[in-house]
Design a protein around this motif. Structure first.
Motif, PDB file in Angstrom:
ATOM      1  N   GLY A 167       0.813  -1.209   0.000  1.00 36.29           N
ATOM      2  CA  GLY A 167       0.000   0.000   0.000  1.00 36.29           C
ATOM      3  C   GLY A 167       0.845   1.256   0.000  1.00 36.29           C
ATOM      4  N   GLU A 168       0.129   2.408  -0.004  1.00 36.60           N
ATOM      5  CA  GLU A 168       0.814   3.703   0.019  1.00 36.60           C
ATOM      6  C   GLU A 168       1.376   3.964   1.418  1.00 36.60           C
ATOM      7  OE1 GLU A 168       1.238   5.870  -2.575  1.00 36.60           O
ATOM      8  OE2 GLU A 168       0.403   4.251  -3.821  1.00 36.60           O
ATOM      9  N   ARG A 169       2.587   4.513   1.445  1.00 35.82           N
ATOM     10  CA  ARG A 169       3.230   4.798   2.711  1.00 35.82           C
ATOM     11  C   ARG A 169       3.803   6.219   2.695  1.00 35.82           C
ATOM     12  NH1 ARG A 169       0.576   1.158   3.928  1.00 35.82           N
ATOM     13  NH2 ARG A 169       1.209  -0.898   4.706  1.00 35.82           N
ATOM     14  N   LEU A 170       3.905   6.803   3.896  1.00 35.04           N
ATOM     15  CA  LEU A 170       4.463   8.134   4.056  1.00 35.04           C
ATOM     16  C   LEU A 170       5.864   7.998   4.638  1.00 35.04           C
ATOM     17  CD1 LEU A 170       3.684  11.216   3.873  1.00 35.04           C
ATOM     18  CD2 LEU A 170       3.149  11.061   6.313  1.00 35.04           C
ATOM     19  N   VAL A 171       6.838   8.704   4.038  1.00 35.59           N
ATOM     20  CA  VAL A 171       8.221   8.642   4.488  1.00 35.59           C
ATOM     21  C   VAL A 171       8.629  10.004   5.024  1.00 35.59           C
ATOM     22  CG1 VAL A 171      10.608   8.223   3.850  1.00 35.59           C
ATOM     23  CG2 VAL A 171       8.794   6.865   2.813  1.00 35.59           C
ATOM     24  N   ALA A 172       9.191  10.014   6.246  1.00 38.65           N
ATOM     25  CA  ALA A 172       9.717  11.244   6.834  1.00 38.65           C
ATOM     26  C   ALA A 172      11.218  11.081   6.991  1.00 38.65           C
ATOM     27  CB  ALA A 172       9.071  11.525   8.185  1.00 38.65           C
ATOM     28  N   THR A 173      11.966  12.016   6.388  1.00 39.53           N
ATOM     29  CA  THR A 173      13.409  12.029   6.524  1.00 39.53           C
ATOM     30  C   THR A 173      13.783  13.116   7.529  1.00 39.53           C
ATOM     31  OG1 THR A 173      13.689  11.312   4.237  1.00 39.53           O
ATOM     32  CG2 THR A 173      15.606  12.294   5.326  1.00 39.53           C
ATOM     33  N   LEU A 174      14.512  12.735   8.584  1.00 39.94           N
ATOM     34  CA  LEU A 174      14.864  13.652   9.667  1.00 39.94           C
ATOM     35  C   LEU A 174      16.358  13.926   9.639  1.00 39.94           C
ATOM     36  CD1 LEU A 174      12.855  11.891  12.540  1.00 39.94           C
ATOM     37  CD2 LEU A 174      12.071  13.721  11.045  1.00 39.94           C
ATOM     38  N   ARG A 175      16.712  15.235   9.570  1.00 42.36           N
ATOM     39  CA  ARG A 175      18.129  15.592   9.583  1.00 42.36           C
ATOM     40  C   ARG A 175      18.384  16.518  10.763  1.00 42.36           C
ATOM     41  NH1 ARG A 175      21.544  19.489   7.469  1.00 42.36           N
ATOM     42  NH2 ARG A 175      19.833  20.595   6.451  1.00 42.36           N
ATOM     43  N   PRO A 176      19.067  16.015  11.813  1.00 36.48           N
ATOM     44  CA  PRO A 176      19.359  16.870  12.972  1.00 36.48           C
ATOM     45  C   PRO A 176      20.215  18.056  12.560  1.00 36.48           C
ATOM     46  CG  PRO A 176      19.787  14.562  13.476  1.00 36.48           C
ATOM     47  CD  PRO A 176      19.585  14.641  11.991  1.00 36.48           C
ATOM     48  N   THR A 177      19.922  19.235  13.155  1.00 37.24           N
ATOM     49  CA  THR A 177      20.762  20.402  12.898  1.00 37.24           C
ATOM     50  C   THR A 177      22.066  20.256  13.672  1.00 37.24           C
ATOM     51  OG1 THR A 177      19.771  21.586  14.742  1.00 37.24           O
ATOM     52  CG2 THR A 177      18.773  21.908  12.590  1.00 37.24           C
ATOM     53  N   LEU A 178      23.129  20.725  13.075  1.00 37.96           N
ATOM     54  CA  LEU A 178      24.454  20.585  13.679  1.00 37.96           C
ATOM     55  C   LEU A 178      24.738  21.735  14.628  1.00 37.96           C
ATOM     56  CD1 LEU A 178      26.479  19.500  10.531  1.00 37.96           C
ATOM     57  CD2 LEU A 178      25.483  18.053  12.299  1.00 37.96           C
ATOM     58  N   ALA A 179      25.412  21.437  15.719  1.00 38.29           N
ATOM     59  CA  ALA A 179      25.759  22.483  16.679  1.00 38.29           C
ATOM     60  C   ALA A 179      26.660  23.529  16.046  1.00 38.29           C
ATOM     61  CB  ALA A 179      26.455  21.875  17.893  1.00 38.29           C
TER      62      ALA A 179
END
Length: 500
Positions: free
Chosen positions: A95-107
């Motif tokens: 089925g259809e799926r939702l993808v979330a890509t998470l990129r932490p901000t760098l200090a």
């Protein structure tokens, strides 16, 4: 699920259902970042991963936000982590799926980190924020704006739309735009709204929208654009309106009470003036009746010629004297109620006062075959009172006791010191009889003017119902009190409390 790499930094990946209400898979980067195993992450509601998710309306949403470019993650341990978010959609066999890509901000990326924090702070504002550019096109609105206007599509759908399109959506939503011009002349209404957009004063104003009230502040910055901030003040407005309504009602009640009090005072004053006038008018002919009947009973001008005429003359004199006593009582009550009764308190010797009152009533007691006893508990006892009023009160109580005590009964008059409240010194003058007595209901009636209780009015005893009310008014005028203890068929104790 493999980790993605963006700009040399491993990115976390979450796979959701299309509604973003359940996590299906999580890569190791997200698991390490959050302090959970991938399987533990899949068991959590998506919104539980976000800091501050429970603050919206006091309830916890289960969905992952679909319109956010930035989020703050809440790890199991440690400080929150700001991340940039990219959302996409996958078509998989299941089925259809939702993808979330998470990129932490760098200090080390100070500017980017500041922008992320600023973006998140704006998203967390309880006030609705909307921004238009110099071409009147939508640049941004935050999550609260969508909460204020839930009929609006997401920002990603409306981004870049002209101001007119946004306003038309509000005009189409039922109950949102309340200006009659929006229905009678939509183009004129749009033009008016555009003028407000171009000439925003920055002065806050209240606006009613779909049954709610907003405090709106709009500002246009030349060369930059337009910004509007609105706060929900519905509860505050309703509270203010309720308080205002209560204060009108309170004013009306106060005015009504003052009017009623004024009418009552006028009625009471009219009653007192009428009683006083009638009493004075009656007292003049009564004095003549008493004088002439006294001449007849004494046969001053010679014998009347018949014993029956002499009895008639005595009856006329006694009735006139009784009526005159009633009139005098009415006058005294009228003066007290009108606040015109003047007393001259002075130290009085209790024994002398008691003996004088007993001498005035002893004839009545003897006539009714009653034993009349008196006692002063302490030699030299003094009380503070007006002499005439004190004597009138005690004589009234003794007369009542004589009237309502059967032959062979006993009446006791006693004066004694009394320790009042908080050590105040007082003198008690009491009259106890073995008469017919009263019920508590009878006592309440007896202290009201013209009150006639059953066992009195049906007994043939002469009375007007003014004795006890007059005594009560006089003793209260002295700053004292009247106490009555009685039991039907067992007698009555009446106590006057004077200042010592």
């Amino acid at each position: 699920m493999r980790s993605r790499t963006e700009g040399g930094v491993s990115a976390g990946v979450l796979l959701f259902t299309l509604e973003a209400d359940r996590i299906l898979q999580a890569n190791q980067v997200v698991a390490d970042l959050m302090g959970y195993t991938p399987s533990e992450l899949c068991a959590l509601p998506p919104a539980q991963l976000l800091a501050g998710a429970e603050s919206s309306g006091g309830s916890l949403s289960t969905r992952w936000p679909l319109d956010s470019d930035f989020v703050i993650l809440r790890p199991r341990r440690g400080s929150p982590v700001a991340c940039r978010v990219s959302l996409g959609q996958l078509s998989l066999p299941e089925g259809e799926r939702l993808v979330a890509t998470l990129r932490p901000t760098l200090a080390t990326d100070g500017q980017e980190r500041f922008e992320v924090l600023l973006q998140i702070a704006i998203e967390q504002l309880p006030e609705a924020l909307v921004i238009y550019d110099t071409d009147d096109r939508l640049v941004y609105f935050n999550r609260a704006y969508h909460d204020f206007f839930p009929y609006m599509p997401s920002f990603k759908v409306l981004e870049g739309c002209h101001f007119f399109e946004i306003v038309r959506r509000s005009m189409e939503a039922p109950g949102v735009v309340l200006d009659p011009l929006a229905e009678s002349d939509p183009d004129a209404y749009l033009q008016r709204r555009l003028e407000r957009l171009h000439n925003a004063s920055g002065v806050p104003f209240e606006q009613e929208t779909a049954g709610d009230w907003h405090l709106v502040q709009e500002q246009r910055v030349p060369g930059v654009g337009f910004v509007s901030l609105r706060r929900d003040i519905t509860e505050m407005k309703r509270l203010h309106d309720d308080m205002a309504a209560a204060n009108r009602k309170l004013a009306e009640a106060r005015e009504s009470a003052e009017s009623a009090l004024q009418h009552a005072e006028e009625a009471n004053r009219s009653k007192s003036e009428f009683l006083a006038m009638m009493s004075h008018e009656l007292r003049t002919p009564l004095n003549a009746i008493l004088g002439f009947s006294s001449l007849l009973t004494e046969e001053y001008l010679g014998p009347l010629g018949s014993e029956r005429y002499l009895d008639y003359a005595r009856s006329i004199h006694d009735s006139g004297a009784h009526l005159l006593a009633i009139i005098n009582d009415i006058l005294d009550l009228a003066k007290v109620e009108a606040g015109k009764m003047e007393i001259d308190p002075e130290p009085l010797d209790a024994r002398a006062l008691i003996e004088e009152c007993v001498s005035l009533v002893s004839g009545l007691a003897e006539k009714r075959s009653l034993a009349l006893e008196s006692e002063v508990a302490v030699e030299g006892l003094q009380l503070i009172a007006d002499r005439r009023a004190a004597k009138q009160m005690i004589v009234n109580l003794l007369s009542n006791a004589c009237k309502f005590t059967e032959a062979g009964g006993r009446i006791q008059l006693r004066a004694a010191p009394f320790d009042g409240a908080e050590g105040a010194k007082a003198v008690s003058v009491s009259v106890r009889d073995t008469g017919v007595g009263m019920t508590p209901e009878d006592i309440a009636i007896a202290v009201e003017p013209f009150g006639q209780i059953g066992n009195v009015s049906t007994s043939g005893r002469q009375g007007t119902g003014l004795g006890l009310p007059l005594v009560k008014s006089f003793i209260e005028l002295h700053g004292g009190s009247l106490e009555i203890q009685s039991e039907l068929g067992k007698g009555t104790l009446v106590r006057l409390m004077f200042r010592a």
